[in-house]
Design a protein around this motif. Structure first.
Motif, PDB file in Angstrom:
ATOM      1  N   ARG A 247       0.849  -1.198   0.000  1.00  0.00           N
ATOM      2  CA  ARG A 247       0.000   0.000   0.000  1.00  0.00           C
ATOM      3  C   ARG A 247       0.887   1.250   0.000  1.00  0.00           C
ATOM      4  N   PRO A 248       0.583   2.220  -0.873  1.00  0.00           N
ATOM      5  CA  PRO A 248       1.405   3.430  -0.909  1.00  0.00           C
ATOM      6  C   PRO A 248       1.178   4.317   0.309  1.00  0.00           C
ATOM      7  N   ALA A 249       2.087   5.259   0.493  1.00  0.00           N
ATOM      8  CA  ALA A 249       1.995   6.193   1.612  1.00  0.00           C
ATOM      9  C   ALA A 249       2.277   7.611   1.124  1.00  0.00           C
ATOM     10  N   ILE A 250       1.581   8.544   1.743  1.00  0.00           N
ATOM     11  CA  ILE A 250       1.810   9.968   1.533  1.00  0.00           C
ATOM     12  C   ILE A 250       2.495  10.466   2.791  1.00  0.00           C
ATOM     13  N   LEU A 251       3.754  10.876   2.655  1.00  0.00           N
ATOM     14  CA  LEU A 251       4.559  11.298   3.797  1.00  0.00           C
ATOM     15  C   LEU A 251       4.449  12.806   3.979  1.00  0.00           C
ATOM     16  N   LEU A 252       4.075  13.220   5.191  1.00  0.00           N
ATOM     17  CA  LEU A 252       3.798  14.627   5.483  1.00  0.00           C
ATOM     18  C   LEU A 252       4.796  15.218   6.463  1.00  0.00           C
ATOM     19  N   ASP A 253       5.476  16.254   6.013  1.00  0.00           N
ATOM     20  CA  ASP A 253       6.269  17.075   6.915  1.00  0.00           C
ATOM     21  C   ASP A 253       5.324  18.145   7.454  1.00  0.00           C
ATOM     22  N   VAL A 254       5.592  18.670   8.644  1.00  0.00           N
ATOM     23  CA  VAL A 254       4.747  19.714   9.224  1.00  0.00           C
ATOM     24  C   VAL A 254       5.279  21.095   8.869  1.00  0.00           C
ATOM     25  N   ASP A 255       6.475  21.422   9.353  1.00  0.00           N
ATOM     26  CA  ASP A 255       7.002  22.777   9.175  1.00  0.00           C
ATOM     27  C   ASP A 255       7.452  22.977   7.736  1.00  0.00           C
ATOM     28  N   GLY A 256       6.786  23.885   7.074  1.00  0.00           N
ATOM     29  CA  GLY A 256       6.997  24.136   5.655  1.00  0.00           C
ATOM     30  C   GLY A 256       5.745  23.767   4.893  1.00  0.00           C
ATOM     31  N   PRO A 257       5.451  22.468   4.727  1.00  0.00           N
ATOM     32  CA  PRO A 257       4.246  22.087   3.996  1.00  0.00           C
ATOM     33  C   PRO A 257       2.928  22.442   4.696  1.00  0.00           C
ATOM     34  N   LEU A 258       2.788  22.119   5.962  1.00  0.00           N
ATOM     35  CA  LEU A 258       1.527  22.393   6.666  1.00  0.00           C
ATOM     36  C   LEU A 258       1.589  23.675   7.480  1.00  0.00           C
ATOM     37  N   ASN A 259       2.761  24.066   7.904  1.00  0.00           N
ATOM     38  CA  ASN A 259       2.990  25.294   8.663  1.00  0.00           C
ATOM     39  C   ASN A 259       3.975  26.144   7.853  1.00  0.00           C
ATOM     40  N   PRO A 260       3.471  27.112   7.060  1.00  0.00           N
ATOM     41  CA  PRO A 260       4.373  27.925   6.240  1.00  0.00           C
ATOM     42  C   PRO A 260       5.142  28.930   7.095  1.00  0.00           C
ATOM     43  N   PHE A 261       6.062  28.413   7.866  1.00  0.00           N
ATOM     44  CA  PHE A 261       6.757  29.188   8.892  1.00  0.00           C
ATOM     45  C   PHE A 261       7.649  30.293   8.337  1.00  0.00           C
TER      46      PHE A 261
ATOM     47  N   VAL B 119      16.167  10.704   5.065  1.00  0.00           N
ATOM     48  CA  VAL B 119      16.274   9.645   4.058  1.00  0.00           C
ATOM     49  C   VAL B 119      16.552   8.265   4.660  1.00  0.00           C
ATOM     50  N   PRO B 120      17.524   8.092   5.559  1.00  0.00           N
ATOM     51  CA  PRO B 120      17.764   6.740   6.080  1.00  0.00           C
ATOM     52  C   PRO B 120      16.532   6.133   6.768  1.00  0.00           C
ATOM     53  N   ALA B 121      15.871   6.900   7.604  1.00  0.00           N
ATOM     54  CA  ALA B 121      14.700   6.365   8.314  1.00  0.00           C
ATOM     55  C   ALA B 121      13.548   6.091   7.355  1.00  0.00           C
ATOM     56  N   ILE B 122      13.349   6.973   6.369  1.00  0.00           N
ATOM     57  CA  ILE B 122      12.274   6.754   5.398  1.00  0.00           C
ATOM     58  C   ILE B 122      12.571   5.532   4.552  1.00  0.00           C
ATOM     59  N   THR B 123      13.816   5.361   4.145  1.00  0.00           N
ATOM     60  CA  THR B 123      14.205   4.192   3.354  1.00  0.00           C
ATOM     61  C   THR B 123      13.895   2.911   4.120  1.00  0.00           C
ATOM     62  N   GLU B 124      14.284   2.888   5.375  1.00  0.00           N
ATOM     63  CA  GLU B 124      14.040   1.695   6.196  1.00  0.00           C
ATOM     64  C   GLU B 124      12.551   1.473   6.422  1.00  0.00           C
ATOM     65  N   TRP B 125      11.831   2.539   6.757  1.00  0.00           N
ATOM     66  CA  TRP B 125      10.408   2.417   7.053  1.00  0.00           C
ATOM     67  C   TRP B 125       9.621   1.985   5.813  1.00  0.00           C
ATOM     68  N   ALA B 126       9.896   2.598   4.667  1.00  0.00           N
ATOM     69  CA  ALA B 126       9.078   2.384   3.469  1.00  0.00           C
ATOM     70  C   ALA B 126       9.307   1.029   2.819  1.00  0.00           C
ATOM     71  N   GLY B 127      10.517   0.501   2.894  1.00  0.00           N
ATOM     72  CA  GLY B 127      10.776  -0.762   2.192  1.00  0.00           C
ATOM     73  C   GLY B 127      10.488  -0.579   0.705  1.00  0.00           C
ATOM     74  N   THR B 128       9.564  -1.367   0.171  1.00  0.00           N
ATOM     75  CA  THR B 128       9.224  -1.280  -1.257  1.00  0.00           C
ATOM     76  C   THR B 128       7.924  -0.508  -1.511  1.00  0.00           C
ATOM     77  N   ARG B 129       7.374   0.098  -0.466  1.00  0.00           N
ATOM     78  CA  ARG B 129       6.132   0.863  -0.641  1.00  0.00           C
ATOM     79  C   ARG B 129       6.337   2.039  -1.575  1.00  0.00           C
TER      80      ARG B 129
END
Length: 177
Positions: free
Chosen positions: A3-17, A106-116
């Motif tokens: 199943r695909p995932a949409i990865l959300l950062d807060v500061d910048g994308p959701l909070n235009p700080f 990147v390292p944590a996302i790579t590990e978390w996502a696997g082949t997603r």
């Protein structure tokens, strides 16, 4: 296919700080939030319409919304409720910094996502992130200007990418702004 995932950062994308401090962007509300361990509250601008947009997008492409932010689990406590989001899975980053031209996440996302398949919305992509994404099939980097935050154009890029990854999008429910 995972199943695909949409990865959300807060500061910048959701909070235009990085928007002008004296001019809150249209549609955003001001929140004073004091995450655990902070002495003073942070000024955070959030647009409540983003929650329904994101939920509709995730439903349309049958994807999971996932926090990919240094707010980590605190995004569920402080950000999600303002946007009307349920508790979301979050990726632990452990405070690493950018290195070798790659985003610190990147390292944590790579590990978390696997082949997603993933579509990642962030404001701090680094020079080598595009190379990393190109080597990882099913990866879309969506840069967001931290002065403006996410817009429909960003979400449309995510929808088109995840729908084109061999998946059929479902028609999203109408969203009231």
């Amino acid at each position: 296919m995972p199943r695909p995932a949409i990865l959300l950062d807060v500061d910048g994308p959701l909070n235009p700080f990085l928007a002008k401090p004296t001019r809150r962007p249209a549609g955003y509300t001001t929140h004073r939030i004091r995450p655990h361990g902070f002495f003073r509250p942070l000024r955070v601008w959030l647009d409540p319409s983003h929650g329904p947009w994101l939920l509709s997008l995730a439903a349309a492409v049958d994807a999971d919304l996932v926090w990919a932010t240094t707010w980590e689990h605190e995004a569920n406590e402080f950000i999600g409720p303002v946007l009307g989001l349920p508790d979301l899975e979050w990726i632990a980053f452990g405070g690493a910094g950018h290195s070798d031209g790659l985003h610190a996440k990147v390292p944590a996302i790579t590990e978390w996502a696997g082949t997603r398949p993933i579509a990642w919305l962030d404001d701090e992509f680094q020079p080598r992130d595009t190379e990393w994404a190109a080597e990882r099939p099913g990866t879309l980097l969506v840069p967001v200007d931290p002065r403006k935050g996410i817009g429909i154009d960003h979400l449309e890029r995510v929808r088109a990418f995840l729908a084109g990854a061999g998946r059929s999008p479902r028609t999203p429910a109408p969203v009231r702004a």
